[in-house]
Write a protein that holds these residues in place. Structure first.
Motif: not given
Lengths: 338, 338
Positions: B17-19, B27-29, B35-40
């Motif tokens: 995901a490049g993070v 995100v998992v928790n 940020a929403e785009p990163i979450q996705e």
DNA sequence: ATGAAAGCGCTAACAC
DNA sequence: GTGTTAGCGCTTTCAT
């Protein structure tokens, strides 16, 4: 009182015993390559501190948990009913697991939520392997777990695609039923009905198949009613059969519990067993010997099935190859009525 | 097929995901600070890789496992008998645990070996808390676990020292029985016997105490036989009572299952119920409504007890203070025989 | 809002 | 034989 008091770690034990963590680990895990006096020092430190290894930490590195799940996709009410299948399987499983010093984790799952929790539990590597029993319909979970590399085994051939990829242990339903129905034919019965089991379970399906197969060669027509393996459903199905064909002279019932219900209906309807109507059940549960008259039945080795299933899973978990299917024999038990 | 295929880690998901790992973890928790785009992007990577968090790693750092053990120090045979206590408790427990999204781990322990395995399992922090039910005699395990800082709760007051330190949920055995025996006295019965439960279980002990208490004030003498809560033992105990005092006119039976057996004995002995002998049971199981005559009984809220026990344990595990004892009321159910 | 880094407690090479 | 060390896979400050 329940303040999660600081629990001692390997480190603490090591300091107290004046050795390294590695040595403590060796002693705790029973390695023999540690000098006796040091072993004793470590054990004493363990005792004094009340040290207990943290299993999460251990399994993080060993990739093992030494526990195995048995999943029953049934409600607690059903599992704890008087259906002797469940205790039979569980006793067999417990016995083998105990011998292997593994912990049994029993999980019942009726709701979708609990199914998901079980999936997380298993895929999260909380257990080294998963056994399924008493499955209904096409359950995606066994296949899904297997695909993730988790050792899985089913009790009863799984329905759907999983049948080709998930190993299972089952009994020879068709063979047993065929023998039973042949026995009825050989003793001159010609109007042979059946009370089938639930058609979303492989036991229900296969036993009906066995009945149909056996009749096919004989020229007799099939007379079918369907129950759900409970006693009450057997009584109800028998009423329906008597209604459909008042002249039937035999009935094969897909479980002894249902057969017990059917016997009651037959008595109420004034039919003598076996003079008017012969009855053969399936399972050979305890009660079959005490019904009036004693019930002829097809014996399936439930306890043995639980043991065998466990052995297979342990092999799988140990990385061995196993057969896709292991089929245990069934046996017709003919009880002469007194 | 069961080659434990490399399972993707947080690391892998992060790279894809490049993070960073931290972000994936958030995100998992379900952290909202991403940020929403990163979450996705993260969710997609999780999906593509089929990532599932490793629970051992997680609980190593969180010190939680989100699973709770229910220990039944009984054999599988007993647990799966027709004693409706077990399914009642388990249903109550399951219900509350499901609501809390915790996994139930059911453990039966008859042998010493399995008891030790359970101890290791619990002290090894495989579960966040332990519930005990159907305990026999003086069991050291609850107290031992509590002393190690593991949240523990018992169903039924524990016998021995643990009673003072391990919290428990129980029903008011003595109160219920007293009411029942008083009812017999009030309706003019004078030779009131009892079939007691096993004297290594608190239910058996307390119900006998209740019987003795109630009689003490009345000047009637006590007539006691002891069973083990099974139907058969009830039938047997009733035979003994009839032998001891052929003129008894009432009997309080410490469980409905035993009462069922006792009814059979009474019928065989030609006693009419309730005309010759009044019978009151304990439990209010389903079958009590269908016996001939319907059975008067003391109702104990088993299912509610399972739920309450679970709620208390969860509070304890959350670090809250709880009462040492929580006693649920019992209620006399009088069924007029038709 | 995101990343870097420090562990959680243990085992298993690998040195010595 | 025993110690040193490098992780297992994750969460969680603490910076930025």
């Amino acid at each position: 009182m329940t303040t999660a008091r600081e629990r001692p770690t390997l480190e603490a034990v090591a300091r107290r015993a004046g050795v390294s963590r590695a040595t403590v680990s060796r002693v705790v895990n029973g390695s023999t390559t540690v000098a006796e006096p040091i072993q004793e020092a470590v054990r004493q430190a363990v005792r004094e501190l009340g040290y207990v290894p943290n299993l999460a930490a251990r399994s993080l590195v060993t990739q093992r948990t030494d526990s195995i799940a048995l999943v029953l996709p049934e409600s607690a009410t059903r599992v704890f009913s008087d259906d002797q299948f469940f205790p039979g399987i569980i006793r067999g499983v417990s016995q083998e697991l105990e011998a292997a010093d593994k912990q049994l984790v029993l999980m019942m799952a009726s709701s979708t939520a609990s199914q998901e929790r079980i999936e997380r539990y298993a895929t999260g590597r909380h257990v080294d392997g998963v056994m399924f029993a008493s499955m209904h319909g096409v359950d995606p979970l066994p296949g899904a777990l297997a695909r993730m590399g988790i050792p899985v085994i089913c009790n009863g051939r799984p329905l759907g695609r999983a049948a080709a990829s998930v190993p299972y242990v089952d009994v020879d339903h068709v063979g047993g039923v065929t023998t039973a129905v042949r026995h009825l034919l050989d003793s001159g019965r010609r109007r042979i009905a059946t009370i089938a089991g639930p058609q979303d379970m492989v036991g229900g399906i296969d036993r009906l198949t066995g009945y149909r197969n056996a009749l096919q060669d004989s020229g007799c027509r099939s007379i079918v009613a369907v129950g759900d393996f409970t006693r009450e459903s057997g009584a109800q199905a028998m009423r329906q059969l008597l209604n459909d064909d008042p002249h039937l002279d035999a009935v094969f019932v897909a479980s002894d519990l249902m057969a017990h219900g059917a016997l009651r209906t037959l008595r109420e309807a004034g039919r003598r067993v076996p003079d008017d109507v012969a009855v053969i059940g399936f399972d050979d549960i305890e009660i079959a010997r005490y019904t009036d008259p004693p019930l002829s039945t097809v014996r399936q080795p439930i306890h043995e099935m639980g043991r065998e299933m466990t052995r297979q899973l342990l092999r799988l978990a140990a990385g061995e190859e196993i057969e896709l299917a292991l089929i245990l024999p069934t046996e017709l038990i003919v009880r002469e009525s007194s």
